[in-house]
Write a protein that holds these residues in place. Sequence first.
Motif, short mmCIF file in Angstrom:
data_model
loop_
_atom_site.label_atom_id
_atom_site.label_comp_id
_atom_site.label_asym_id
_atom_site.label_seq_id
_atom_site.Cartn_x
_atom_site.Cartn_y
_atom_site.Cartn_z
N LYS A 99 0.88 -1.34 0.00
CA LYS A 99 0.08 0.12 -0.58
C LYS A 99 1.07 1.32 -0.26
CE LYS A 99 -4.63 -1.66 2.09
NZ LYS A 99 -5.44 -1.91 3.99
N SER A 100 2.41 1.42 0.44
CA SER A 100 3.13 2.75 0.72
C SER A 100 3.68 2.40 0.07
CB SER A 100 4.19 2.06 1.72
OG SER A 100 3.35 1.71 3.17
N VAL A 101 4.30 1.82 -1.14
CA VAL A 101 4.50 2.27 -2.36
C VAL A 101 3.28 2.83 -4.09
CG1 VAL A 101 5.60 0.07 -4.77
CG2 VAL A 101 6.19 0.24 -2.81
N THR A 102 2.29 1.89 -3.87
CA THR A 102 1.35 2.79 -4.26
C THR A 102 1.10 4.08 -4.36
OG1 THR A 102 0.20 0.68 -4.18
CG2 THR A 102 -1.08 1.78 -5.47
N THR A 103 0.49 3.84 -2.91
CA THR A 103 0.29 5.81 -2.67
C THR A 103 1.59 6.14 -3.10
OG1 THR A 103 -0.62 4.89 -0.42
CG2 THR A 103 0.16 7.09 -0.31
N LYS A 150 3.73 6.07 -5.04
CA LYS A 150 3.60 5.90 -6.54
C LYS A 150 2.85 7.34 -7.33
CE LYS A 150 3.77 2.04 -9.78
NZ LYS A 150 3.79 0.90 -9.69
N LYS A 151 1.90 7.29 -6.51
CA LYS A 151 0.66 8.12 -6.71
C LYS A 151 1.00 9.33 -6.66
CE LYS A 151 -3.32 4.63 -6.13
NZ LYS A 151 -4.83 4.46 -5.71
N ALA A 152 1.74 9.71 -5.49
CA ALA A 152 1.95 11.19 -5.18
C ALA A 152 3.12 11.47 -6.33
CB ALA A 152 2.65 11.23 -4.22
N LEU A 153 3.85 10.51 -6.63
CA LEU A 153 4.42 11.17 -8.24
C LEU A 153 4.05 12.15 -9.51
CD1 LEU A 153 8.17 9.78 -7.24
CD2 LEU A 153 8.02 11.71 -6.89
N CYS A 154 3.02 10.73 -8.76
CA CYS A 154 2.34 10.95 -10.58
C CYS A 154 1.48 11.65 -10.08
CB CYS A 154 1.70 9.61 -11.23
SG CYS A 154 0.42 9.61 -12.47
N GLU A 155 0.92 12.83 -8.86
CA GLU A 155 0.00 13.47 -9.53
C GLU A 155 1.40 14.14 -9.18
OE1 GLU A 155 -3.05 16.37 -8.27
OE2 GLU A 155 -3.73 14.78 -8.81
N LEU A 156 2.19 14.67 -8.29
CA LEU A 156 2.61 15.53 -9.22
C LEU A 156 3.41 16.38 -9.72
CD1 LEU A 156 4.58 18.26 -7.08
CD2 LEU A 156 6.44 15.89 -6.78
N GLN A 157 3.77 15.44 -10.56
CA GLN A 157 4.19 15.91 -12.32
C GLN A 157 2.48 16.14 -13.11
OE1 GLN A 157 7.17 13.31 -14.82
NE2 GLN A 157 5.18 12.13 -15.37
N ARG A 158 1.98 15.35 -12.42
CA ARG A 158 0.46 16.03 -13.52
C ARG A 158 0.14 17.89 -13.02
NH1 ARG A 158 -4.26 17.77 -12.92
NH2 ARG A 158 -4.20 17.52 -10.02
N SER A 159 -0.29 17.88 -12.11
CA SER A 159 0.09 18.93 -11.37
C SER A 159 1.35 20.29 -12.55
CB SER A 159 -0.55 19.64 -10.55
OG SER A 159 0.49 19.02 -9.14
N ARG A 160 2.60 19.93 -12.12
CA ARG A 160 3.73 20.90 -11.24
C ARG A 160 4.07 21.01 -13.14
NH1 ARG A 160 4.90 22.43 -6.51
NH2 ARG A 160 2.85 22.26 -5.32
N GLY A 161 3.82 19.77 -14.25
CA GLY A 161 4.30 19.49 -14.94
C GLY A 161 6.05 19.19 -15.01
N THR A 213 15.94 2.73 -0.06
CA THR A 213 14.58 2.99 0.04
C THR A 213 14.50 2.72 -1.36
OG1 THR A 213 12.56 3.96 0.70
CG2 THR A 213 14.08 5.66 -0.86
N ASP A 214 12.89 1.80 -1.06
CA ASP A 214 11.85 1.05 -2.42
C ASP A 214 10.54 1.33 -2.40
OD1 ASP A 214 10.42 -0.04 -0.56
OD2 ASP A 214 10.71 -1.78 -1.31
N LEU A 215 10.62 3.05 -1.42
CA LEU A 215 9.94 3.90 -1.96
C LEU A 215 10.09 5.61 -2.65
CD1 LEU A 215 8.16 3.67 1.95
CD2 LEU A 215 7.67 2.19 -0.26
N PRO A 216 8.91 5.56 -4.33
CA PRO A 216 9.67 6.47 -4.57
C PRO A 216 9.81 7.48 -4.30
CG PRO A 216 7.80 4.96 -5.24
CD PRO A 216 8.63 4.84 -3.95
N SER A 217 8.43 8.60 -3.32
CA SER A 217 8.47 10.11 -3.30
C SER A 217 9.63 9.75 -1.76
CB SER A 217 7.01 9.92 -2.79
OG SER A 217 7.02 11.30 -2.61
N THR A 218 9.63 9.14 -1.05
CA THR A 218 10.40 9.57 -0.04
C THR A 218 11.33 9.41 -1.11
OG1 THR A 218 9.46 7.98 1.25
CG2 THR A 218 11.50 7.77 1.70
N LYS A 219 12.06 8.67 -1.56
CA LYS A 219 13.48 8.93 -2.20
C LYS A 219 13.73 10.38 -3.47
CE LYS A 219 17.53 8.15 -3.26
NZ LYS A 219 18.28 6.60 -4.29
#
Length: 318
Positions: free
Chosen positions: A13-17, A19-30, A219-225
């Motif tokens: 669940k943490s990994v999924t969350t 991944k979505k955080a980075l995707c949303e950041l890219q969508r909103s900030r470009g 870490t294997d958590l993308p937004s954390t890294k």
Amino acid sequence: MGAQVSKQVERIKSVTTEKKALCELQRSRGCDFPGCDYHCPDRKNWMAGLNPEKLTIDQIVWPGTHDSATNKIGIPCISRPFAQCQSLSIYRQLVKGTRVLDVRVQEDRRVCHGILKTYSVDVVIKDVKRFLSETQSEIIILEIRTEFGQQDPPDFDKFLVDELGDYLIHQDDRVFRKTVAELLPKRIICVWKPRKSPEPKAGSPLWSAGYLKDNWVDTDLPSTKFESNLTHLSKQPPSSSRKFFYRVENTVTPQADNPVLCVKPVTGRIHGYARLFITQCFPRDCADRLQIFSTDFIDDDFVDVCAGLTHARVEGKA
């Protein structure tokens, strides 16, 4: 058993969350930053294309590879997926535009990643020499270190100088402010990081460990890294004023407590966000600190990202 399963579910669940955080950041900030539309006309010679007479060492955003010499490590389909961080040879990485190599060795001079071995470091040296013989103005940072838990290869500093001597740029703080043209025909900044052997001294053909620094977040958590990389980068002096190279790794790594242990699917969680990372450096006032930017499984776009920001710096746009 139930507690272990519950823990695994939470990790997924943490990994999924994240991944979505980075995707949303890219969508909103470009992904718009100075040089973002730059595409290298010739990645094999991209430094030459940015005018070596103007391009200074401290202006370069160096595209690097993490665990560079692991393309043939381990046994295919068995142990290789757990340790392979690059699919290309050293030579092919350099042709693609890589300019920082991360090579780990053990006592018998074989390249390794943890306990897994691969070919001799001679293969790395041969590929580097081949690339340099085919180009004229490309500078390489070659970091070679004794892997954790391994012993230093005997007389390895002498071996490196004997093999690379004609190309080596000697350890000198003034190098950071020099142009590429001023350093030629020397082409390699070789950082040797032994575990117990004496480190290279000032003026040596080799550079000591303090000249290449990073803050490795395991870490294997993308937004954390991603966020940790930005935080650590923001604490560094600007590249124009410091006298060492600083590396940011656009990677995440498998963890023993997570069910996914193969490198490629794990590091893929952050791999596509290199442009977003550079974009985020500007509002967070750390774009002038970015210097070495490394990745697993380097591709053309990653090189263009680094070369593009470098081009903008040379043109006074970043």
